[in-house]
Design a protein around this motif. Structure first.
Motif, PDB file in Angstrom:
ATOM      1  N   UNK A 209     -27.784   0.382 -21.405  1.00 61.56           N
ATOM      2  CA  UNK A 209     -27.858   0.256 -19.946  1.00 61.56           C
ATOM      3  C   UNK A 209     -26.484   0.597 -19.373  1.00 61.56           C
ATOM      4  N   UNK A 210     -26.423   1.686 -18.622  1.00 59.72           N
ATOM      5  CA  UNK A 210     -25.163   2.170 -18.048  1.00 59.72           C
ATOM      6  C   UNK A 210     -25.100   1.782 -16.573  1.00 59.72           C
ATOM      7  N   UNK A 211     -23.993   1.174 -16.190  1.00 64.02           N
ATOM      8  CA  UNK A 211     -23.788   0.818 -14.791  1.00 64.02           C
ATOM      9  C   UNK A 211     -23.354   2.061 -14.017  1.00 64.02           C
ATOM     10  N   UNK A 212     -24.187   2.442 -13.051  1.00 69.94           N
ATOM     11  CA  UNK A 212     -23.941   3.666 -12.292  1.00 69.94           C
ATOM     12  C   UNK A 212     -24.197   3.378 -10.815  1.00 69.94           C
ATOM     13  N   UNK A 213     -23.160   3.349  -9.976  1.00 65.73           N
ATOM     14  CA  UNK A 213     -23.355   3.014  -8.564  1.00 65.73           C
ATOM     15  C   UNK A 213     -24.243   3.992  -7.811  1.00 65.73           C
ATOM     16  N   UNK A 214     -24.441   5.189  -8.378  1.00 65.70           N
ATOM     17  CA  UNK A 214     -25.277   6.196  -7.727  1.00 65.70           C
ATOM     18  C   UNK A 214     -26.680   6.279  -8.325  1.00 65.70           C
ATOM     19  N   UNK A 215     -26.970   5.412  -9.283  1.00 67.19           N
ATOM     20  CA  UNK A 215     -28.281   5.446  -9.930  1.00 67.19           C
ATOM     21  C   UNK A 215     -29.373   5.039  -8.948  1.00 67.19           C
ATOM     22  N   UNK A 216     -30.553   5.595  -9.144  1.00 65.34           N
ATOM     23  CA  UNK A 216     -31.680   5.301  -8.266  1.00 65.34           C
ATOM     24  C   UNK A 216     -32.446   4.072  -8.744  1.00 65.34           C
ATOM     25  N   UNK A 217     -32.968   3.324  -7.796  1.00 65.44           N
ATOM     26  CA  UNK A 217     -33.866   2.210  -8.067  1.00 65.44           C
ATOM     27  C   UNK A 217     -35.173   2.540  -7.369  1.00 65.44           C
ATOM     28  N   UNK A 218     -36.168   2.992  -8.151  1.00 69.38           N
ATOM     29  CA  UNK A 218     -37.451   3.423  -7.596  1.00 69.38           C
ATOM     30  C   UNK A 218     -37.288   4.439  -6.463  1.00 69.38           C
ATOM     31  N   UNK A 219     -36.366   5.367  -6.657  1.00 68.74           N
ATOM     32  CA  UNK A 219     -36.231   6.460  -5.707  1.00 68.74           C
ATOM     33  C   UNK A 219     -35.197   6.262  -4.627  1.00 68.74           C
ATOM     34  N   UNK A 220     -34.565   5.105  -4.594  1.00 66.34           N
ATOM     35  CA  UNK A 220     -33.548   4.843  -3.580  1.00 66.34           C
ATOM     36  C   UNK A 220     -32.306   4.230  -4.204  1.00 66.34           C
ATOM     37  N   UNK A 221     -31.207   4.253  -3.482  1.00 64.84           N
ATOM     38  CA  UNK A 221     -29.968   3.612  -3.934  1.00 64.84           C
ATOM     39  C   UNK A 221     -29.770   2.380  -3.055  1.00 64.84           C
ATOM     40  N   UNK A 222     -30.122   1.198  -3.556  1.00 64.84           N
ATOM     41  CA  UNK A 222     -30.032  -0.005  -2.728  1.00 64.84           C
ATOM     42  C   UNK A 222     -28.581  -0.428  -2.504  1.00 64.84           C
ATOM     43  N   UNK A 223     -28.317  -1.031  -1.356  1.00 64.90           N
ATOM     44  CA  UNK A 223     -27.002  -1.581  -1.097  1.00 64.90           C
ATOM     45  C   UNK A 223     -26.772  -2.850  -1.898  1.00 64.90           C
ATOM     46  N   UNK A 224     -25.578  -3.387  -1.815  1.00 61.98           N
ATOM     47  CA  UNK A 224     -25.202  -4.540  -2.634  1.00 61.98           C
ATOM     48  C   UNK A 224     -26.085  -5.762  -2.403  1.00 61.98           C
ATOM     49  N   UNK A 225     -26.605  -5.930  -1.203  1.00 60.87           N
ATOM     50  CA  UNK A 225     -27.362  -7.147  -0.890  1.00 60.87           C
ATOM     51  C   UNK A 225     -28.831  -6.894  -0.543  1.00 60.87           C
ATOM     52  N   UNK A 226     -29.284  -5.654  -0.673  1.00 56.86           N
ATOM     53  CA  UNK A 226     -30.646  -5.307  -0.267  1.00 56.86           C
ATOM     54  C   UNK A 226     -31.698  -6.117  -1.015  1.00 56.86           C
ATOM     55  N   UNK A 227     -31.486  -6.367  -2.302  1.00 57.43           N
ATOM     56  CA  UNK A 227     -32.489  -7.038  -3.126  1.00 57.43           C
ATOM     57  C   UNK A 227     -32.319  -8.559  -3.160  1.00 57.43           C
ATOM     58  N   UNK A 228     -31.330  -9.065  -2.423  1.00 56.48           N
ATOM     59  CA  UNK A 228     -31.045 -10.495  -2.432  1.00 56.48           C
ATOM     60  C   UNK A 228     -31.764 -11.206  -1.290  1.00 56.48           C
ATOM     61  N   UNK A 229     -32.102 -12.480  -1.489  1.00 55.12           N
ATOM     62  CA  UNK A 229     -32.750 -13.253  -0.429  1.00 55.12           C
ATOM     63  C   UNK A 229     -31.753 -13.684   0.633  1.00 55.12           C
TER      64      UNK A 229
END
Length: 248
Positions: A209-229
């Motif tokens: 698992x490579x940490x890549x800030x430009x990697x896609x998550x289901x077609x998008x690049x989420x911001x730092x807090x997008x997936x957080x509650x």
């Protein structure tokens, strides 16, 4: 109460049905395999007869952008119309935290459309937005493969166990309508890459698992807090360590 669970034979739905039944409700699992098809409307009128609550935890069989949008708009339109005609007093739908912050992800756009249709229907409702499920780590890894390795951004995520999602949905169904959005999340935050790396390692999956800030998550690049509650989210009990330990 009679509570109809659309998608009631799936991962979340079966747990919802079990918990509602244990609590003394008449929980009915509805799915194509039980003769209820939300895309065609088949069986909806019959299954919703005398129902107090409708729970929608269904999912599209295809995640292609056009297919998933068609599924949620058509299905939700049929469900809200049938619920209104049946006099259902509470419409509960499971959704996802962050969908309105990642419009580049087709699945998220479809979930936004689903939520909009529910609100527009004017029915008493509760939209329960959950973070990513622990159970999705493998699928996320599979969808993030590039040149033989898993590439994921190190953005924040607060995953939750499916069993806790089922419990929360059942609780919402047995309660009063919130007429808005309620967020649920796991008890601890991680980074997306770290979470998936830990799950794969625990399973003996040797993929890097490579940490890549430009990697896609289901077609998008989420911001730092997008997936957080948000700060008012209800936090579940099961931690990642506890969930991993139970995977035997």
């Amino acid at each position: 109460m009679k509570i109809v669970v659309i998608g009631g034979t799936g991962l979340i739905g079966s747990g919802v049905v079990r918990r509602l039944t244990e609590a003394g409700h008449e929980a009915v699992a509805a799915a194509p395999s039980t003769g209820v098809n939300t895309l065609t409307g088949e069986g909806l009128k019959e299954v919703l007869q005398d129902a107090n609550v409708l729970v929608d935890v269904s999912n599209s069989p295809s995640f292609a952008d056009d297919d998933v949008m068609s599924f949620f708009t058509t299905s939700t339109g049929n469900l809200t119309e049938a619920a209104r005609e049946a006099g259902v007093g509470h419409y509960v739908a499971l959704s996802i935290i962050g969908i309105d912050r990642s419009p580049e992800i087709g699945y998220y756009r479809a979930k936004v459309a689903q939520e909009s249709a529910i609100r527009a229907a004017g029915l008493p409702h509760t939209i329960l937005r959950a973070t990513q499920f622990f159970e999705f780590a493998g699928a996320i890894a599979d969808s993030s493969m590039v040149d033989g390795a898993v590439r994921l951004p190190g953005v924040g995520v607060q995953p939750i166990a499916a069993v806790d999602v089922s419990t929360a949905v059942a609780g919402a169904a047995a309660g009063d309508p919130a007429n808005g959005i309620v967020e649920i999340a796991g008890p601890q935050s991680h980074t997306l890459d770290e979470w998936v790396r830990r799950v794969l390692a625990y399973r003996g999956d040797r993929r890097q698992v490579i940490t890549d800030p430009n990697a896609l998550f289901y077609g998008g690049v989420p911001g730092q807090t997008v997936l957080l509650p948000g700060p008012d989210a209800r936090l579940a009990r099961t931690s990642l360590d506890e969930w991993l330990a139970a995977q035997h």
